[in-house]
Design a protein around this motif. Structure first.
Motif, PDB file in Angstrom:
ATOM      1  N   ALA A 152       0.832  -1.208   0.000  1.00 15.80           N
ATOM      2  CA  ALA A 152       0.000   0.000   0.000  1.00 15.80           C
ATOM      3  C   ALA A 152       0.863   1.253   0.000  1.00 15.80           C
ATOM      4  CB  ALA A 152      -0.938  -0.006   1.214  1.00 15.80           C
ATOM      5  N   ALA A 153       1.940   1.230   0.753  1.00 19.03           N
ATOM      6  CA  ALA A 153       2.847   2.375   0.800  1.00 19.03           C
ATOM      7  C   ALA A 153       3.504   2.573  -0.560  1.00 19.03           C
ATOM      8  CB  ALA A 153       3.906   2.172   1.881  1.00 19.03           C
ATOM      9  N   GLN A 173       2.339   1.665  -3.456  1.00 18.31           N
ATOM     10  CA  GLN A 173       1.309   2.151  -4.378  1.00 18.31           C
ATOM     11  C   GLN A 173       1.085   3.656  -4.202  1.00 18.31           C
ATOM     12  OE1 GLN A 173      -2.405   0.056  -4.088  1.00 18.31           O
ATOM     13  NE2 GLN A 173      -3.395   1.288  -5.653  1.00 18.31           N
ATOM     14  N   GLU A 174       1.167   4.127  -2.963  1.00 21.58           N
ATOM     15  CA  GLU A 174       0.998   5.552  -2.676  1.00 21.58           C
ATOM     16  C   GLU A 174       2.270   6.352  -2.975  1.00 21.58           C
ATOM     17  OE1 GLU A 174      -1.774   7.288  -1.508  1.00 21.58           O
ATOM     18  OE2 GLU A 174      -2.887   5.427  -1.839  1.00 21.58           O
ATOM     19  N   TYR A 202       3.476   6.210   5.399  1.00 25.06           N
ATOM     20  CA  TYR A 202       2.149   5.638   5.168  1.00 25.06           C
ATOM     21  C   TYR A 202       1.446   5.337   6.490  1.00 25.06           C
ATOM     22  CZ  TYR A 202      -1.534   2.590   3.430  1.00 25.06           C
ATOM     23  OH  TYR A 202      -2.756   2.040   3.165  1.00 25.06           O
ATOM     24  N   SER A 260       0.542   8.599   8.302  1.00 22.91           N
ATOM     25  CA  SER A 260      -0.576   9.245   7.627  1.00 22.91           C
ATOM     26  C   SER A 260      -1.892   8.538   7.964  1.00 22.91           C
ATOM     27  CB  SER A 260      -0.352   9.241   6.114  1.00 22.91           C
ATOM     28  OG  SER A 260      -1.456   9.791   5.453  1.00 22.91           O
TER      29      SER A 260
END
Length: 98
Positions: A23-24, A26-27, A34, A37
Motif C-alpha cells: 500500500a505504501a 502504491q501511494e 504511510y 498518515s
C-alpha cells in the motif's frame, strides 16, 4: 547504531507487513510515512465524530434551556428595576467622588 528518530516497523504478522508495504509503495511513500498518515487520518476521524456529537449535544441542551425559562431568570420588569438601581448607584458614587 540505529537512528533514534526512526520508527520501529516490526510486525508479528508477515502478511500484514507485506500488505502495508504494498500500500505504501502504491501511494509512493515510505512505510513510516504511510503508517503515520493512516494514524493521523484515523485520529482526526475520531476527533470529528466526537466534535459532531458534542455539537449535537450542545444544540439539544440549548434548545431545552430556551424552551424552559429558569425560575431564576429575571423578568423584564426586574431587569428594568435593576438597571434603574444601578444607574442611581452610579450617580450617587460620582457625586461623592467630586
Amino acid at each position: 547504531m540505529t537512528d533514534p528518530k526512526a520508527m520501529n516497523l516490526r510486525f508479528p504478522d508477515p502478511e500484514q507487513r507485506a500488505a502495508i508495504a504494498a500500500a505504501a509503495k502504491q501511494e509512493g511513500v515510505s512505510m513510516q510515512e504511510y503508517i503515520l498518515s493512516a494514524a493521523y487520518t484515523r485520529a482526526t476521524a475520531v476527533e470529528q465524530r466526537f466534535l459532531e456529537g458534542f455539537r449535537e449535544s450542545m444544540a439539544r441542551s440549548g434548545a431545552v434551556f430556551t424552551a424552559e425559562p429558569s425560575s431564576i431568570d429575571a423578568t423584564p420588569e426586574e431587569r428594568a428595576a435593576e438597571l434603574e438601581a444601578r444607574a442611581g448607584a452610579e450617580k450617587q458614587g460620582r457625586g461623592r467622588a467630586a
